[in-house]
Every structure is written in C-alpha cells, then in structure tokens.
Design an enzyme around this catalytic site. Structure first.
Site, mmCIF file in Angstrom:
data_model
loop_
_atom_site.group_PDB
_atom_site.id
_atom_site.type_symbol
_atom_site.label_atom_id
_atom_site.label_comp_id
_atom_site.label_asym_id
_atom_site.label_seq_id
_atom_site.Cartn_x
_atom_site.Cartn_y
_atom_site.Cartn_z
ATOM 1 N N CYS A 1 -11.040 29.137 -7.161
ATOM 2 C CA CYS A 1 -11.488 30.457 -6.715
ATOM 3 C C CYS A 1 -12.960 30.711 -7.017
ATOM 4 O O CYS A 1 -13.553 31.650 -6.478
ATOM 5 C CB CYS A 1 -10.636 31.547 -7.361
ATOM 6 S SG CYS A 1 -8.902 31.483 -6.883
ATOM 7 N N GLY B 1 -0.336 19.737 -5.394
ATOM 8 C CA GLY B 1 -1.243 20.708 -4.794
ATOM 9 C C GLY B 1 -1.194 20.779 -3.284
ATOM 10 O O GLY B 1 -0.156 20.547 -2.654
#
Length: 445
Positions: free
Chosen positions: A44, A107
């Site tokens: 992020c 992921g």
C-alpha cells in the site's frame, strides 16, 4: 532433507502473520518461510514513493532480523512442486524440505487485460518494489500519464503523478470513481475534486488499444477517443496466484484456493491464506475476494491457531478499507449502499453530516457518514465515511460493530467519549444519529 513443523510459502502480510503467530503459539516448533523475494514490501506504500512522500526504500520491510529473533528460518527460493503424499516440497535450487503442516501464502499478481500494446515500453502495472523503480527511471521525462482503473491504487497513482506536475488522464470502465469502495453519491465528491484539479476523467470508458512503436504514444478507448501518453499504468485489479496449488492437486476455484472455515484445503495438513484464497462474505456467506493486507494478517493468525489445534472458525471478510485522495479521506466496511442494492439485500440506511470536531475549533471540517442496516434484524451490515480529516478511526470502530453483529438499538444508545477539540458536540455523535434515524424508519421510536 530438512524437516519442519510448519512451512509457509510466501512472506507477504499473510505468510509473515501466520509464521510469527505460530511461533507465539508454540515456541518449540521448527518454522520455515520460503519466498522468492529477498525483501518483503509494504504494497500500500508503493504509490507514495512516486512523488517523494516516502523514499523507495521505505516500501521495503527489513524482516530478516525480526525472523531471526523469533527463531523462524528464512530461505530465498522458489517452490516448484509439492508432494502431498510424503509431505515434502522441492525448490528451484534443488533443495527439498519436509513438513508436518504447510501454509500457502502465494498472494496475487496484477491483472493485465489482453489488449494490443499492453507489452509496449512505459506500460506498467504496480505490485512490487521493482515496478516503482522502473517508473522512477523514466518519470522525469513524462509529460502525460494515463492511469487505467479508478480503485484505491489507481487514484493514489493519479495523486502521485499530479504532485509531480504530470498531466493525468484517468480511465475507468464504470461510470464512477471507486466503484468497489464507495456508493456513487459519496464518490461524486472525489470526482469533483479531481476535475477541479484538472485531472481528465474518462468514466464509463474501456481501454481498447495502446499504440506506439517501441514505447507507448497514445491510448485508444472504446468510443474512439485518443489520449496522448508517455506512460500508462494498468491498475485494474489482481488475480489469486493458484498455480502452485493447482499443479499440486489442491482444489481451486475461479476466485482462488478453496479452503474451509479453518483455512484448510482439501489436503488436511495444507492450509492457504491471504490473496491466494477464495474468501467468503461475513454478511452473506457468498464467495468474495478481499485483496487487502489487513484481511491477510487476520487470516494468517486464524490459520496458525488452527494448526496449533486451537480450533477457531473464520466467519468471513467485510473488507474494511480507507484511502486519502488529495484532501479527501474516505473509506467503507461491509456493504456500501450501492453494493447492498446490487446484491438485492433488504436494508435501511441513514446518512448524517457533522463536524470532525466542535465547529468553533480550528481545523473543524465536515464529516459525512452513512450506515446500512439489515431491514429485518436492524443489524449493521455496512458503513461509509468521507471527510478532509482521517476517517480510519470511524471505519475501524464500525468494522468491529459489524463483526459483533451490533444492531441499531445498541448503537443508538452506545456510550462514547467527547472532547470539543477532537470530536463534535455529544449530541452529534454520527453513529448514534444514524442509528436513531434507522430506528425511526423502522417505527421503533
């Protein structure tokens, strides 16, 4: 062959969380993490390295020392195959490892739409530290950028390019910004702010082709619109990385690796957590993805508890998320009003607007909030917030209320703190105002 009690494949938020929590639960276990990357990243944070808000190295987590202190082994390698029959795996280096319990935390990867020109130079997707470094190598020469996708990452990239003085064009196939994150009337505030800054918006449009010889020169939209571009970033979502699971005989769905409420796969001692998993909604129980680091951290802990025999079922995700685009902070948890309508849920909703602190105090700005309740039970199922001040505190509070299945009757009479320099007057607690209004709509007041 080295033998371990727990092996975790992948060291993103889910993998690290699972390994570290496993260590807390059992100090004697032998625990190993295997990952491809030398360093872990903070996904992020990546857009904020583009405009110098943070340094590129700040996107990297130096976790080797942390893992050593927790007595967790780390191997930089790539797992090529898993033998479920004899509880072993083989790595690209030729090494093999045995396990009692295996956790897949493989992921996700960026989705690149199959359009002509997507492989040209200066066309990027954002997922890892090298992606940012590649953009930074050319960004000084960029005059015009096209960002495709108006989700959180897409808008954060728009913010970063704008701060660098680059002319920014935003393309989004839906007719609104943040279509997965806010209701249309809330996101209209974001749209107006972008337009006021000169960002060119192409909403309800689809990128059909990227043109150029060696590197990108222009983008062609589905209505024939041509946009000049020196750089294109595709931010149109990610897909669960299920390749290793699939070739190992582990069940997968279109959304990810199939797991039960204990994060077990169809192989009893193999678990999966994070972006690679097919999740489910806490509210409806239906399949639902939640590609968020915060979800991944929680899932890693649940898997660790279940491996340790402390059986605790996971009820599902509500995807609490926040961002800040220029001056506007926004976020949501559970169902937005638009999403609830699309899902066909029966609900009542209430909007309110107060100040972030008592309005006579410096820095007081409007805080807009919406709560969504199940029509029959009056249980809270969603929340949205927007302000020029931080809204993460209220989204976190309401996330807990959703997970606790609090209803409007409880929230209307909740006890709370007050302090004029920090929050609006006691009579204007926004959660209470919305809950009281819903009770009136339900004719309980």
């Amino acid at each position: 062959m080295n033998e371990y009690d727990v092996i975790v494949i992948g060291a993103g938020p889910a993998g690290l969380s699972c390994a570290r929590f496993s260590r807390k639960l059992n100090p004697r276990w032998r625990i190993l993490i295997i990952r491809r990357q030398k360093k872990s990243i903070i996904p992020c944070a990546l857009p904020y390295a583009l405009d110098g808000t943070i340094k590129t190295d700040d996107c990297i987590k130096s976790d080797e020392k942390l893992l050593r202190s927790a007595n967790i082994d780390l191997v930089i390698d790539e797992v090529e195959s898993i033998s479920c029959e004899d509880n072993s795996l083989a790595a690209k280096s030729g090494k093999s490892f045995g396990y009692n319990n295996l956790v897949l935390a493989t992921g996700s990867f960026p989705f690149v739409p199959p359009i002509p020109g997507a492989n040209l130079k200066n066309v990027f997707s954002i997922k890892d530290h090298p992606d940012i470094l590649s953009i930074l190598e050319i960004v000084e020469d960029v005059r015009k950028a096209v960002v495709v996708g108006a989700g959180f990452i897409g808008l954060e990239l728009v913010n970063a390019f704008y701060n660098r003085g680059i002319e920014v064009n935003l393309v989004e196939m839906e007719s609104v910004c943040l279509p997965q994150n806010l209701s249309s009337d809330f996101s209209e505030n974001i749209k107006k702010d972008l337009e006021a800054r000169g960002v060119k918006l192409f909403l309800g449009k689809v990128l059909k082709e990227i043109k150029g010889e060696e590197k990108v020169k222009e983008c062609i939209l589905d209505d024939g619109t041509k946009i000049e571009a020196d750089l294109v970033v595709l931010s149109v979502g990610v897909r669960a990385d299920v390749s290793l699971a699939q070739k190992s005989g582990i069940d997968v769905t279109q959304k990810g690796i199939k797991v039960n409420e204990y994060f077990q796969t169809n192989i009893q001692n193999i678990y999966a957590v994070g972006d690679c998993v097919s999740g489910k909604s806490f509210i409806t129980g239906k399949p639902m993805n939640g590609f968020l680091a915060t979800n991944a951290v929680v899932e890693g802990k649940f898997a660790a508890m279940n491996i340790a025999g402390k059986k605790r079922p996971f009820a599902g995700i509500i995807n609490p998320a926040v961002t800040k685009i220029f001056d506007l902070s926004c976020g949501a948890a559970g169902f937005t009003r638009d999403a609830a309508e699309k899902e066909g849920l029966r609900f009542l909703s209430s909007d309110t607007e107060v100040y972030s602190r008592e309005k006579s105090f410096p820095g007081a700005v409007p805080l807009k909030m919406r709560l969504i309740f199940d029509r029959d039970t009056l249980t809270l199922i969603g929340a949205e917030a927007l302000s020029k001040e931080n809204v993460s505190w209220i989204i976190n509070m309401l996330s807990l209320a959703i997970l606790n299945k609090n209803n409007a009757r409880e929230l209307a009479f909740m006890q709370y703190c007050g302090h004029p320099p920090q929050i609006d007057v006691p009579a204007k607690m926004p959660i209470v105002l919305c809950a009281v209004d819903v009770l009136k709509q339900a004719k309980e007041l």
